[in-house]
Write a protein that holds these residues in place. Structure first.
Motif, PDB file in Angstrom:
ATOM      1  N   MET A   1       0.841  -1.208   0.000  1.00 43.69           N
ATOM      2  CA  MET A   1       0.000   0.000   0.000  1.00 43.69           C
ATOM      3  C   MET A   1       0.870   1.249   0.000  1.00 43.69           C
ATOM      4  SD  MET A   1      -3.038  -0.808   2.681  1.00 43.69           S
ATOM      5  CE  MET A   1      -3.959  -2.317   2.638  1.00 43.69           C
ATOM      6  N   MET A   2       1.994   1.182   0.704  1.00 43.63           N
ATOM      7  CA  MET A   2       2.882   2.339   0.773  1.00 43.63           C
ATOM      8  C   MET A   2       3.448   2.694  -0.603  1.00 43.63           C
ATOM      9  SD  MET A   2       2.689   3.352   3.798  1.00 43.63           S
ATOM     10  CE  MET A   2       3.898   4.628   3.557  1.00 43.63           C
ATOM     11  N   PHE A   3       3.743   1.693  -1.408  1.00 42.09           N
ATOM     12  CA  PHE A   3       4.238   1.964  -2.758  1.00 42.09           C
ATOM     13  C   PHE A   3       3.183   2.725  -3.565  1.00 42.09           C
ATOM     14  CE2 PHE A   3       6.899  -2.008  -2.008  1.00 42.09           C
ATOM     15  CZ  PHE A   3       8.041  -1.281  -1.720  1.00 42.09           C
ATOM     16  N   ALA A   4       1.925   2.359  -3.389  1.00 40.12           N
ATOM     17  CA  ALA A   4       0.842   3.079  -4.072  1.00 40.12           C
ATOM     18  C   ALA A   4       0.739   4.508  -3.540  1.00 40.12           C
ATOM     19  CB  ALA A   4      -0.479   2.338  -3.887  1.00 40.12           C
ATOM     20  N   LEU A   5       0.876   4.687  -2.224  1.00 39.33           N
ATOM     21  CA  LEU A   5       0.821   6.037  -1.637  1.00 39.33           C
ATOM     22  C   LEU A   5       1.942   6.920  -2.183  1.00 39.33           C
ATOM     23  CD1 LEU A   5       0.008   5.659   2.165  1.00 39.33           C
ATOM     24  CD2 LEU A   5      -1.434   6.605   0.379  1.00 39.33           C
ATOM     25  N   GLU A   6       3.109   6.336  -2.358  1.00 41.21           N
ATOM     26  CA  GLU A   6       4.222   7.102  -2.927  1.00 41.21           C
ATOM     27  C   GLU A   6       3.865   7.635  -4.303  1.00 41.21           C
ATOM     28  OE1 GLU A   6       8.590   5.918  -1.762  1.00 41.21           O
ATOM     29  OE2 GLU A   6       7.449   4.125  -2.343  1.00 41.21           O
ATOM     30  N   ASN A   7       3.119   6.874  -5.075  1.00 38.83           N
ATOM     31  CA  ASN A   7       2.697   7.330  -6.402  1.00 38.83           C
ATOM     32  C   ASN A   7       1.647   8.428  -6.304  1.00 38.83           C
ATOM     33  OD1 ASN A   7       4.389   5.645  -7.885  1.00 38.83           O
ATOM     34  ND2 ASN A   7       2.958   3.948  -7.733  1.00 38.83           N
ATOM     35  N   VAL A   8       0.745   8.322  -5.331  1.00 41.81           N
ATOM     36  CA  VAL A   8      -0.292   9.348  -5.150  1.00 41.81           C
ATOM     37  C   VAL A   8       0.332  10.656  -4.674  1.00 41.81           C
ATOM     38  CG1 VAL A   8      -2.338   9.982  -3.804  1.00 41.81           C
ATOM     39  CG2 VAL A   8      -2.123   7.656  -4.707  1.00 41.81           C
ATOM     40  N   PHE A   9       1.203  10.568  -3.679  1.00 37.13           N
ATOM     41  CA  PHE A   9       1.845  11.752  -3.095  1.00 37.13           C
ATOM     42  C   PHE A   9       3.313  11.776  -3.532  1.00 37.13           C
ATOM     43  CE2 PHE A   9      -1.443  10.573   0.155  1.00 37.13           C
ATOM     44  CZ  PHE A   9      -2.281  11.645  -0.055  1.00 37.13           C
ATOM     45  N   ASP A  10       3.541  11.894  -4.827  1.00 41.18           N
ATOM     46  CA  ASP A  10       4.883  11.742  -5.375  1.00 41.18           C
ATOM     47  C   ASP A  10       5.859  12.851  -4.997  1.00 41.18           C
ATOM     48  OD1 ASP A  10       3.590  13.581  -6.966  1.00 41.18           O
ATOM     49  OD2 ASP A  10       4.329  12.769  -8.854  1.00 41.18           O
ATOM     50  N   SER A  11       5.376  13.937  -4.463  1.00 35.37           N
ATOM     51  CA  SER A  11       6.289  15.014  -4.054  1.00 35.37           C
ATOM     52  C   SER A  11       6.732  14.882  -2.595  1.00 35.37           C
ATOM     53  CB  SER A  11       5.636  16.371  -4.262  1.00 35.37           C
ATOM     54  OG  SER A  11       4.510  16.507  -3.416  1.00 35.37           O
ATOM     55  N   MET A  12       6.206  13.884  -1.891  1.00 32.83           N
ATOM     56  CA  MET A  12       6.530  13.677  -0.476  1.00 32.83           C
ATOM     57  C   MET A  12       7.697  12.701  -0.324  1.00 32.83           C
ATOM     58  SD  MET A  12       4.335  15.461   1.249  1.00 32.83           S
ATOM     59  CE  MET A  12       4.572  16.623  -0.064  1.00 32.83           C
ATOM     60  N   LEU A  13       8.436  12.871   0.744  1.00 31.72           N
ATOM     61  CA  LEU A  13       9.525  11.965   1.072  1.00 31.72           C
ATOM     62  C   LEU A  13       8.972  10.829   1.926  1.00 31.72           C
ATOM     63  CD1 LEU A  13      12.493  11.130   1.214  1.00 31.72           C
ATOM     64  CD2 LEU A  13      12.743  12.708   3.147  1.00 31.72           C
ATOM     65  N   PHE A  14       9.091   9.613   1.429  1.00 34.73           N
ATOM     66  CA  PHE A  14       8.672   8.416   2.150  1.00 34.73           C
ATOM     67  C   PHE A  14       9.912   7.641   2.567  1.00 34.73           C
ATOM     68  CE2 PHE A  14       4.783   9.436   0.035  1.00 34.73           C
ATOM     69  CZ  PHE A  14       3.768   8.865   0.782  1.00 34.73           C
ATOM     70  N   VAL A  15       9.986   7.278   3.843  1.00 35.63           N
ATOM     71  CA  VAL A  15      11.086   6.458   4.340  1.00 35.63           C
ATOM     72  C   VAL A  15      10.509   5.316   5.158  1.00 35.63           C
ATOM     73  CG1 VAL A  15      12.741   8.366   4.345  1.00 35.63           C
ATOM     74  CG2 VAL A  15      11.440   7.875   6.412  1.00 35.63           C
ATOM     75  N   LYS A  16      11.330   4.291   5.365  1.00 33.95           N
ATOM     76  CA  LYS A  16      10.875   3.166   6.173  1.00 33.95           C
ATOM     77  C   LYS A  16      11.974   2.759   7.129  1.00 33.95           C
ATOM     78  CE  LYS A  16      12.145  -0.524   2.933  1.00 33.95           C
ATOM     79  NZ  LYS A  16      11.646  -1.703   2.213  1.00 33.95           N
ATOM     80  N   ALA A  17      11.553   2.077   8.204  1.00 39.69           N
ATOM     81  CA  ALA A  17      12.511   1.606   9.202  1.00 39.69           C
ATOM     82  C   ALA A  17      12.013   0.311   9.810  1.00 39.69           C
ATOM     83  CB  ALA A  17      12.718   2.649  10.291  1.00 39.69           C
ATOM     84  N   ASN A  18      12.948  -0.602   9.998  1.00 39.21           N
ATOM     85  CA  ASN A  18      12.673  -1.861  10.668  1.00 39.21           C
ATOM     86  C   ASN A  18      12.580  -1.572  12.161  1.00 39.21           C
ATOM     87  OD1 ASN A  18      12.889  -4.349  11.982  1.00 39.21           O
ATOM     88  ND2 ASN A  18      14.439  -5.134  10.584  1.00 39.21           N
ATOM     89  N   ILE A  19      11.432  -1.830  12.742  1.00 34.11           N
ATOM     90  CA  ILE A  19      11.185  -1.503  14.145  1.00 34.11           C
ATOM     91  C   ILE A  19      12.169  -2.205  15.086  1.00 34.11           C
ATOM     92  CG2 ILE A  19       9.478  -3.290  14.626  1.00 34.11           C
ATOM     93  CD1 ILE A  19       7.820  -0.991  15.967  1.00 34.11           C
ATOM     94  N   ASN A  20      12.720  -3.328  14.649  1.00 32.74           N
ATOM     95  CA  ASN A  20      13.668  -4.076  15.482  1.00 32.74           C
ATOM     96  C   ASN A  20      15.015  -3.383  15.604  1.00 32.74           C
ATOM     97  OD1 ASN A  20      11.843  -6.322  15.845  1.00 32.74           O
ATOM     98  ND2 ASN A  20      12.300  -6.856  13.729  1.00 32.74           N
ATOM     99  N   THR A  21      15.284  -2.420  14.749  1.00 35.26           N
ATOM    100  CA  THR A  21      16.586  -1.744  14.746  1.00 35.26           C
ATOM    101  C   THR A  21      16.522  -0.310  15.278  1.00 35.26           C
ATOM    102  OG1 THR A  21      16.327  -0.946  12.474  1.00 35.26           O
ATOM    103  CG2 THR A  21      17.333  -3.131  12.757  1.00 35.26           C
ATOM    104  N   ILE A  22      15.348   0.107  15.762  1.00 33.89           N
ATOM    105  CA  ILE A  22      15.189   1.500  16.224  1.00 33.89           C
ATOM    106  C   ILE A  22      14.520   1.553  17.610  1.00 33.89           C
ATOM    107  CG2 ILE A  22      15.202   2.521  13.912  1.00 33.89           C
ATOM    108  CD1 ILE A  22      12.104   2.632  14.120  1.00 33.89           C
ATOM    109  N   PRO A  23      15.060   0.840  18.604  1.00 33.67           N
ATOM    110  CA  PRO A  23      14.379   0.739  19.908  1.00 33.67           C
ATOM    111  C   PRO A  23      14.175   2.072  20.629  1.00 33.67           C
ATOM    112  CG  PRO A  23      16.607  -0.123  20.057  1.00 33.67           C
ATOM    113  CD  PRO A  23      16.328   0.130  18.605  1.00 33.67           C
TER     114      PRO A  23
END
Length: 110
Positions: free
Chosen positions: A37-59
């Motif tokens: 779904m996030m990939f689709a959102l990136e296409n809808v809001f193409d001017s926004m910066l999308f980042v992701k993080a693995n919750i296990n690595t950011i306690p």
């Protein structure tokens, strides 16, 4: 979506940068569906910066933000989390919930 580590996320937030953060776990089946779904959102809001993080690595970030579950989507603006979404019902529902925040940001920058 660009993968970020904890130091990078804290730096982005402290800088006041506007971004959409997707928190996930690699072993979470629901997270895998939400990421599509996030990939689709990136296409809808193409001017926004999308980042992701693995919750296990950011306690520390998880504790500071009081993340309750995953997948999780946060809109971060002016050093603050302005929206947190846990329920990824559908792409239209995510667009509907993010649209006011993104429209407000566009209006402020015109």
């Amino acid at each position: 979506m660009i993968e970020k580590n904890e130091k990078q996320i804290f730096h982005m937030k402290a800088s006041g940068e506007f971004f959409i953060l997707f928190l996930y776990s690699p072993l979470c089946g629901t997270c895998k569906k939400a990421e599509q779904m996030m990939f689709a959102l990136e296409n809808v809001f193409d001017s926004m910066l999308f980042v992701k993080a693995n919750i296990n690595t950011i306690p520390s970030f998880v504790r500071e933000e009081k993340i309750k579950s995953i997948p999780c989507l946060q809109a971060v603006q002016n050093k603050n989390t302005v929206k947190t979404i846990y329920a990824f019902h559908s792409i239209p529902s995510l667009v509907e919930r993010l649209h006011p925040i993104i429209e407000k940001r566009h209006a402020e920058h015109e």
